[in-house]
Design a protein around this motif. Structure first.
Motif, PDB file in Angstrom:
ATOM      1  N   GLY A   1      -4.770   6.990 -14.986  1.00 45.48           N
ATOM      2  CA  GLY A   1      -3.959   5.803 -14.722  1.00 45.48           C
ATOM      3  C   GLY A   1      -2.963   6.128 -13.616  1.00 45.48           C
ATOM      4  N   LYS A   2      -2.060   5.203 -13.343  1.00 36.55           N
ATOM      5  CA  LYS A   2      -1.046   5.443 -12.306  1.00 36.55           C
ATOM      6  C   LYS A   2       0.218   4.654 -12.618  1.00 36.55           C
ATOM      7  N   ILE A   3       1.327   5.110 -12.061  1.00 40.12           N
ATOM      8  CA  ILE A   3       2.515   4.251 -12.034  1.00 40.12           C
ATOM      9  C   ILE A   3       3.043   4.205 -10.606  1.00 40.12           C
ATOM     10  N   ILE A   4       3.663   3.083 -10.296  1.00 36.90           N
ATOM     11  CA  ILE A   4       4.364   2.972  -9.020  1.00 36.90           C
ATOM     12  C   ILE A   4       5.799   3.394  -9.297  1.00 36.90           C
ATOM     13  N   LEU A   5       6.281   4.395  -8.588  1.00 37.92           N
ATOM     14  CA  LEU A   5       7.679   4.820  -8.767  1.00 37.92           C
ATOM     15  C   LEU A   5       8.608   3.884  -7.999  1.00 37.92           C
TER      16      LEU A   5
ATOM     17  N   GLY B   1       8.560   0.678  -4.692  1.00 35.97           N
ATOM     18  CA  GLY B   1       7.942  -0.049  -3.576  1.00 35.97           C
ATOM     19  C   GLY B   1       6.872  -1.057  -3.900  1.00 35.97           C
ATOM     20  N   GLU B   2       6.632  -1.359  -5.219  1.00 38.17           N
ATOM     21  CA  GLU B   2       5.617  -2.359  -5.515  1.00 38.17           C
ATOM     22  C   GLU B   2       5.995  -3.691  -4.872  1.00 38.17           C
ATOM     23  N   HIS B   3       5.019  -4.498  -4.636  1.00 35.56           N
ATOM     24  CA  HIS B   3       5.108  -5.804  -3.961  1.00 35.56           C
ATOM     25  C   HIS B   3       5.443  -5.658  -2.477  1.00 35.56           C
ATOM     26  N   ALA B   4       6.492  -4.911  -2.135  1.00 32.63           N
ATOM     27  CA  ALA B   4       6.774  -4.715  -0.710  1.00 32.63           C
ATOM     28  C   ALA B   4       5.608  -3.982  -0.048  1.00 32.63           C
ATOM     29  N   ALA B   5       4.866  -3.190  -0.850  1.00 25.11           N
ATOM     30  CA  ALA B   5       3.706  -2.445  -0.331  1.00 25.11           C
ATOM     31  C   ALA B   5       2.648  -3.386   0.238  1.00 25.11           C
ATOM     32  N   VAL B   6       2.544  -4.583  -0.354  1.00 30.27           N
ATOM     33  CA  VAL B   6       1.549  -5.554   0.110  1.00 30.27           C
ATOM     34  C   VAL B   6       1.896  -6.008   1.537  1.00 30.27           C
ATOM     35  N   TYR B   7       3.166  -5.887   1.909  1.00 29.57           N
ATOM     36  CA  TYR B   7       3.656  -6.351   3.219  1.00 29.57           C
ATOM     37  C   TYR B   7       3.968  -5.163   4.141  1.00 29.57           C
TER      38      TYR B   7
ATOM     39  N   SER C   1       1.318 -12.299 -10.037  1.00 30.36           N
ATOM     40  CA  SER C   1       2.656 -11.994  -9.512  1.00 30.36           C
ATOM     41  C   SER C   1       2.600 -11.787  -8.000  1.00 30.36           C
ATOM     42  N   VAL C   2       1.505 -11.210  -7.511  1.00 33.28           N
ATOM     43  CA  VAL C   2       1.362 -11.027  -6.055  1.00 33.28           C
ATOM     44  C   VAL C   2       1.293 -12.408  -5.372  1.00 33.28           C
ATOM     45  N   ALA C   3       0.576 -13.349  -5.993  1.00 35.91           N
ATOM     46  CA  ALA C   3       0.464 -14.696  -5.422  1.00 35.91           C
ATOM     47  C   ALA C   3       1.825 -15.403  -5.453  1.00 35.91           C
TER      48      ALA C   3
ATOM     49  N   GLY D   1       4.882  -1.706 -11.188  1.00 34.80           N
ATOM     50  CA  GLY D   1       3.604  -2.416 -11.016  1.00 34.80           C
ATOM     51  C   GLY D   1       3.840  -3.880 -10.698  1.00 34.80           C
ATOM     52  N   GLY D   2       2.903  -4.726 -11.113  1.00 36.14           N
ATOM     53  CA  GLY D   2       2.963  -6.142 -10.751  1.00 36.14           C
ATOM     54  C   GLY D   2       4.125  -6.883 -11.389  1.00 36.14           C
ATOM     55  N   GLY D   3       4.520  -6.470 -12.600  1.00 33.74           N
ATOM     56  CA  GLY D   3       5.659  -7.111 -13.259  1.00 33.74           C
ATOM     57  C   GLY D   3       5.288  -8.313 -14.090  1.00 33.74           C
TER      58      GLY D   3
ATOM     59  N   THR E   1      -4.843 -10.109  -2.751  1.00 36.96           N
ATOM     60  CA  THR E   1      -4.436  -9.383  -1.543  1.00 36.96           C
ATOM     61  C   THR E   1      -3.764  -8.059  -1.910  1.00 36.96           C
ATOM     62  N   PRO E   2      -4.505  -7.134  -2.497  1.00 39.25           N
ATOM     63  CA  PRO E   2      -3.874  -5.864  -2.893  1.00 39.25           C
ATOM     64  C   PRO E   2      -3.522  -5.032  -1.665  1.00 39.25           C
ATOM     65  N   SER E   3      -2.536  -4.157  -1.834  1.00 35.52           N
ATOM     66  CA  SER E   3      -2.179  -3.285  -0.711  1.00 35.52           C
ATOM     67  C   SER E   3      -3.154  -2.119  -0.602  1.00 35.52           C
ATOM     68  N   GLY E   4      -3.773  -1.752  -1.713  1.00 36.33           N
ATOM     69  CA  GLY E   4      -4.653  -0.574  -1.733  1.00 36.33           C
ATOM     70  C   GLY E   4      -3.989   0.632  -2.379  1.00 36.33           C
ATOM     71  N   ILE E   5      -2.760   0.448  -2.862  1.00 39.34           N
ATOM     72  CA  ILE E   5      -2.049   1.604  -3.426  1.00 39.34           C
ATOM     73  C   ILE E   5      -2.703   2.101  -4.723  1.00 39.34           C
ATOM     74  N   ASP E   6      -3.165   1.175  -5.573  1.00 41.68           N
ATOM     75  CA  ASP E   6      -3.713   1.594  -6.871  1.00 41.68           C
ATOM     76  C   ASP E   6      -4.982   2.434  -6.679  1.00 41.68           C
ATOM     77  N   ASN E   7      -5.929   1.915  -5.875  1.00 43.34           N
ATOM     78  CA  ASN E   7      -7.162   2.679  -5.679  1.00 43.34           C
ATOM     79  C   ASN E   7      -6.892   4.009  -4.993  1.00 43.34           C
TER      80      ASN E   7
ATOM     81  N   PRO F   1      -1.533 -10.156 -15.245  1.00 49.95           N
ATOM     82  CA  PRO F   1      -2.431  -9.873 -14.126  1.00 49.95           C
ATOM     83  C   PRO F   1      -1.649  -9.765 -12.801  1.00 49.95           C
ATOM     84  N   THR F   2      -1.886  -8.682 -12.096  1.00 56.37           N
ATOM     85  CA  THR F   2      -1.193  -8.435 -10.822  1.00 56.37           C
ATOM     86  C   THR F   2      -1.438  -9.575  -9.828  1.00 56.37           C
ATOM     87  N   LYS F   3      -2.645 -10.117  -9.898  1.00 56.70           N
ATOM     88  CA  LYS F   3      -3.017 -11.177  -8.953  1.00 56.70           C
ATOM     89  C   LYS F   3      -1.975 -12.311  -8.955  1.00 56.70           C
TER      90      LYS F   3
HETATM   91  C1  MEV Z   1       0.355  -3.105  -8.241  1.00 55.94           C
HETATM   92  O1  MEV Z   1       0.182  -1.874  -8.911  1.00 55.94           O
HETATM   93  C2  MEV Z   1       1.277  -2.931  -7.072  1.00 55.94           C
HETATM   94  C3  MEV Z   1       1.580  -4.191  -6.277  1.00 55.94           C
HETATM   95  O2  MEV Z   1       2.426  -3.799  -5.212  1.00 55.94           O
HETATM   96  C4  MEV Z   1       0.339  -4.827  -5.726  1.00 55.94           C
HETATM   97  C5  MEV Z   1      -0.317  -3.996  -4.637  1.00 55.94           C
HETATM   98  O3  MEV Z   1       0.359  -3.194  -3.971  1.00 55.94           O
HETATM   99  O4  MEV Z   1      -1.516  -4.194  -4.425  1.00 55.94           O
HETATM  100  C6  MEV Z   1       2.305  -5.219  -7.120  1.00 55.94           C
END
Ligand code: MEV
Length: 310
Positions: free
Chosen positions: A7-11, A13-19, A189-191, A270-272, A141-147, A185-187
């Protein structure tokens, strides 16, 4: 053949990572997705994922189903046109829609186990790209951080579209992860963040900039072996995520409970809207913060130590 992914956690920058802003993520090995692929006596590709009550033949699933997409994507990459006779068993201890990357972990383990079974060697980059395509199906529109963090299973300093960059951990630090028990679902909150951004780009871009600065500072602090300074950065990051409307009363409640119990800092991760929060703790306080989170209603906790990657 078997393969496993953490698994993973975002320490930060979540959401801002998409931008395009930087974010920090680490693998969580206490939870994982495990996939086994065996030859089958019956024709077809049979998928058994008891955790999500899925027992089906591949061709009965819609093409955009993440598991079907993983199998088709891998076959395409390896130049294989069905038919095979396979039993694919998927087991995962990562709670679904919790911010711990369950979808990406299942996809990574799935494509690796299948590739091994058919004798095809995949590079990490190929796995990462394939799983990113699958993530797009269910995250929009994921940023790609999780994968990325799950494929490489290392601490990652992530900027969308850039080659993978890991970071050093000057001194190990302890994080308590606690779940709200509310799947989110992250989808969605990202939307929602995208809608907010469309309404007031100037304001939301400023929030993303501040989050990006926090990720940069956090990386420096971690590399310099001063993790105790991360607490303040976590608190600030949480506040900015509240401004992006992706926190929730349950997340805020757990964040406050962790701080009251002596955590150095805490934030949602994460997505929140539900899913998980994380709290930075001194090692000896991990248990008492964990207990306080459970008393405050947390559904499932994990204590993880972020160590330096090799
Ligand atoms: C999800 O783990 C992290 C978000 O920033 C979405 C993403 O980066 O794809 C919420």
């Amino acid at each position: 053949m078997k393969a496993s992914a953490p698994g993973k956690i975002i320490l930060f920058g979540e959401h801002a990572a998409v931008y395009g802003r930087p974010a920090l993520a680490v693998p969580v090995t206490q939870v994982h997705a495990d996939v086994e692929v065996l030859d089958s006596a019956r024709a077809g590709i049979w998928i058994n994922a008891p955790g999500v009550d899925l027992h089906a033949e591949l061709n009965s699933l819609p093409g955009n189903h993440p598991i079907a997409a993983g199998i088709h994507g891998l076959f395409q990459l390896c130049g294989i046109s069905q038919p095979c006779a396979l039993e694919v068993t998927i087991l995962s201890s990562i709670p679904v829609a919790s911010g711990l990357g369950s979808g990406a972990a299942v996809s990574v383990a799935l494509v690796r186990a299948l590739a091994l079974h058919i004798g095809h060697t995949l590079t990490d980059q190929q796995v990462n790209e394939l799983v990113f395509d699958i993530e797009r199906l269910h995250h929009g529109t994921p940023s790609g951080i999780d994968n990325t963090v799950i494929t490489y299973a290392k601490p990652v300093f992530f900027i969308k579209g850039r080659p993978i960059e890991t970071f050093k951990v000057g001194k190990p630090f302890t994080v308590v992860i606690a779940g709200t028990g509310i799947p989110a679902p992250t989808k969605e909150s990202v939307a929602d963040v995208r809608r907010l951004w469309m309404q007031d780009k100037e304001k939301v871009e400023k929030i993303f900039d501040e989050i990006g600065q926090i990720s940069m500072s956090a990386r420096r602090v971690i590399e310099n072996g001063k993790p105790e300074s991360l607490g303040e950065l976590m608190d600030k990051n949480h506040q900015l995520l509240q401004e992006l409307t992706v926190s929730s009363p349950d997340l805020d409640h757990l964040v406050q409970a962790a701080r009251r119990a002596g955590a150095v800092g805490a934030k949602m991760s994460g997505g929140g809207r539900g899913g998980n929060m994380i709290a930075l703790v001194e090692k000896e306080k991990a248990e008492s913060v964990e207990n306080a989170l459970v008393s405050a209603g947390a559904k499932g906790t994990i204590v993880t130590v972020i160590e330096s990657s090799k």
